[in-house]
Motif scaffolding. Sequence first.
Motif, short mmCIF file in Angstrom:
data_model
loop_
_atom_site.label_atom_id
_atom_site.label_comp_id
_atom_site.label_asym_id
_atom_site.label_seq_id
_atom_site.Cartn_x
_atom_site.Cartn_y
_atom_site.Cartn_z
N SER A 446 -0.06 4.09 -2.31
CA SER A 446 -1.44 3.64 -2.10
C SER A 446 -2.26 4.75 -1.46
O SER A 446 -1.73 5.66 -0.84
CB SER A 446 -1.47 2.39 -1.22
OG SER A 446 -2.80 1.98 -0.97
N LYS A 447 -3.56 4.59 -1.62
CA LYS A 447 -4.55 5.37 -0.89
C LYS A 447 -5.61 4.40 -0.40
O LYS A 447 -5.97 3.47 -1.13
CB LYS A 447 -5.17 6.45 -1.77
CG LYS A 447 -4.22 7.57 -2.15
CD LYS A 447 -4.94 8.61 -2.98
CE LYS A 447 -3.98 9.74 -3.38
NZ LYS A 447 -4.67 10.77 -4.20
N PRO A 448 -6.09 4.58 0.81
CA PRO A 448 -7.11 3.64 1.32
C PRO A 448 -8.27 3.51 0.37
O PRO A 448 -8.83 4.50 -0.11
CB PRO A 448 -7.52 4.27 2.66
CG PRO A 448 -6.33 5.08 3.07
CD PRO A 448 -5.74 5.61 1.81
N GLY A 449 -8.63 2.27 0.04
CA GLY A 449 -9.79 2.00 -0.81
C GLY A 449 -9.48 1.97 -2.28
O GLY A 449 -10.38 1.70 -3.09
N THR A 450 -8.24 2.24 -2.68
CA THR A 450 -7.91 2.29 -4.12
C THR A 450 -6.85 1.27 -4.50
O THR A 450 -6.28 1.35 -5.58
CB THR A 450 -7.41 3.69 -4.50
OG1 THR A 450 -6.22 3.99 -3.76
CG2 THR A 450 -8.46 4.74 -4.24
N GLY A 451 -6.56 0.32 -3.64
CA GLY A 451 -5.54 -0.67 -3.95
C GLY A 451 -4.15 -0.16 -3.60
O GLY A 451 -3.96 0.97 -3.15
N ALA A 452 -3.14 -1.00 -3.83
CA ALA A 452 -1.75 -0.65 -3.52
C ALA A 452 -0.88 -0.94 -4.73
O ALA A 452 -1.17 -1.84 -5.54
CB ALA A 452 -1.25 -1.45 -2.32
N GLU A 453 0.20 -0.17 -4.86
CA GLU A 453 1.15 -0.35 -5.95
C GLU A 453 2.55 -0.41 -5.35
O GLU A 453 2.97 0.49 -4.62
CB GLU A 453 1.05 0.79 -6.97
CG GLU A 453 2.08 0.66 -8.09
CD GLU A 453 2.01 1.82 -9.08
OE1 GLU A 453 2.73 1.78 -10.09
OE2 GLU A 453 1.24 2.78 -8.81
N PHE A 454 3.26 -1.48 -5.68
CA PHE A 454 4.66 -1.62 -5.25
C PHE A 454 5.54 -1.50 -6.50
O PHE A 454 5.33 -2.22 -7.48
CB PHE A 454 4.88 -2.97 -4.56
CG PHE A 454 4.31 -3.02 -3.17
CD1 PHE A 454 5.11 -2.76 -2.06
CD2 PHE A 454 2.97 -3.32 -2.96
CE1 PHE A 454 4.58 -2.81 -0.78
CE2 PHE A 454 2.44 -3.36 -1.69
CZ PHE A 454 3.24 -3.10 -0.58
N LEU A 455 6.52 -0.58 -6.43
CA LEU A 455 7.39 -0.32 -7.57
C LEU A 455 8.81 -0.76 -7.23
O LEU A 455 9.36 -0.37 -6.19
CB LEU A 455 7.41 1.17 -7.94
CG LEU A 455 6.11 1.75 -8.51
CD1 LEU A 455 5.28 2.35 -7.38
CD2 LEU A 455 6.42 2.80 -9.56
N VAL A 456 9.40 -1.55 -8.11
CA VAL A 456 10.78 -2.01 -7.97
C VAL A 456 11.59 -1.44 -9.12
O VAL A 456 11.24 -1.65 -10.29
CB VAL A 456 10.86 -3.55 -7.96
CG1 VAL A 456 12.31 -4.00 -7.87
CG2 VAL A 456 10.04 -4.12 -6.81
N SER A 457 12.66 -0.72 -8.79
CA SER A 457 13.53 -0.12 -9.80
C SER A 457 14.90 -0.78 -9.74
O SER A 457 15.52 -0.83 -8.67
CB SER A 457 13.65 1.39 -9.56
OG SER A 457 14.59 1.95 -10.46
N LEU A 458 15.36 -1.31 -10.88
CA LEU A 458 16.66 -1.99 -10.95
C LEU A 458 17.45 -1.47 -12.14
O LEU A 458 16.87 -1.10 -13.18
CB LEU A 458 16.45 -3.50 -11.12
CG LEU A 458 15.75 -4.23 -9.94
CD1 LEU A 458 15.35 -5.63 -10.36
CD2 LEU A 458 16.66 -4.26 -8.71
#
Length: 464
Positions: A446-458
């Motif tokens: 993430s970067k402030p003001g640009t949203g967040a991304e959570f990545l799950v690898s399986l």
Amino acid sequence: MSLRLRLFLTYSLAVIVTLSLAALGSTILLRGYADRLALESLQDTARPISVQIVSLVRGGTTVTELVENLQEQADTNQVTIFFVGRTGSVLRQIAPADQGPISVAQGSFPQGITQATTGEFVADSGEAFLYAAYPLGQAPQQLIKAQQLVVAIPQPKIGAIVSGLIRPFFWAGIIALAGSLILALLLARSVSRPVKEVILAADTIAGGDYKYRIKSREPGDIGNLARSFDRMADKVEAYQLKLQHFVADISHELKSPLTAIQGFSQALIDGTAADDTTRNKAALVINNESRRLRHQIDELLDLSRLQSGQFQMQFSKCDMTEILQQSIDLLSIAAADKSITMKLTAESGLWIQGDAERLEQVFNNLLDNAVKNSPSFSEVRIEARNTDKKIITSVIDEGPGIHPDHLERVFDRFYQINGLRTGVGLGLAISKEIVLAHQGSIEAKSKPGTGAEFLVSLPGIDPP
């Protein structure tokens, strides 16, 4: 027994054994060295005698003169001279006047030699002798049967040699032993001192001073031990700090519902809630806060079992697309309340070996956080793809984002992100443990003001 004393005694024993072996080896070497010296001296004596015999053969001197001369050399050099026949038998013996003749068994000397040779024999008395033998060639008429000349001396006794060297050996050994013991003491101190520092550091940290460090500059294994201890102390301090924060956080989290329950139950007891509406409101608050408290306790227990490896997963073949769709359906009402659209983009054939219920819990947490932190009329995207037999799933929101200083700690228990995003409690911490139990990984970008991304690898498997 202290380590320092044990090291000193070990070094001392090693020094004493080494000196003893050196003395024994020196004795053995001296024996061979003494024999070589004796043979060299014997050859120096025997050569002139053989020359005189040759001169006699050539007529340069008489037999009487030869015998007298040989007797004089035998007395002077303390050697015994033998004239030996063809069969190795002694024909004549000239011994020093103060020693007397030697009784020698037949066959003690070599036969038919053509050049000078040396060796040793044992007399009938048991005494050992060294000899040098020379061929005579054409002997005079009086000694017609003599074929070789043998000059013999008693073999040097090692006891006599050692007795002459025992005094200097003794003092040399004492000096070497003293120096070695001093060196052993210094070595024992150099080894035990860093170990004592480690012991002191362990006791200090055990006493509650988690900031104490050895900071050793010692080389080798001892230095590595001290530096490893410091690294362990760093982790102990970090874990202790986390424990303190955890206790503070759990106290805060549990205090809020307990305060509400206590306040409204007290209102029911003392009659403050006088009418039915107030009493019903108080009962509803108590019920809701009790459920909230129960939910937090259950999450704590789940997290504890996951981190200790006591939680049993039920693994089976799972369709990742189906798991994601179930999580979307579960959060659809909360998303609709904020007019948030959830969009799923997934490749076909995304299968894994895992616990479907627990993986659904992971994506429930991620989608719940995404919905909570997304503004109204925005979009939450869920993307799933197969990359090198890894099923990569991304949950992307359009919220305020996460500051880089917080990214590494969003998966900590009760870690609160103040300001831009809401606190995440235990959800992400539990999600991380579930993903790790599936041999996967989870990270936040993430970067402030640009949203967040959570990545799950399986790890992916072939479709059934």
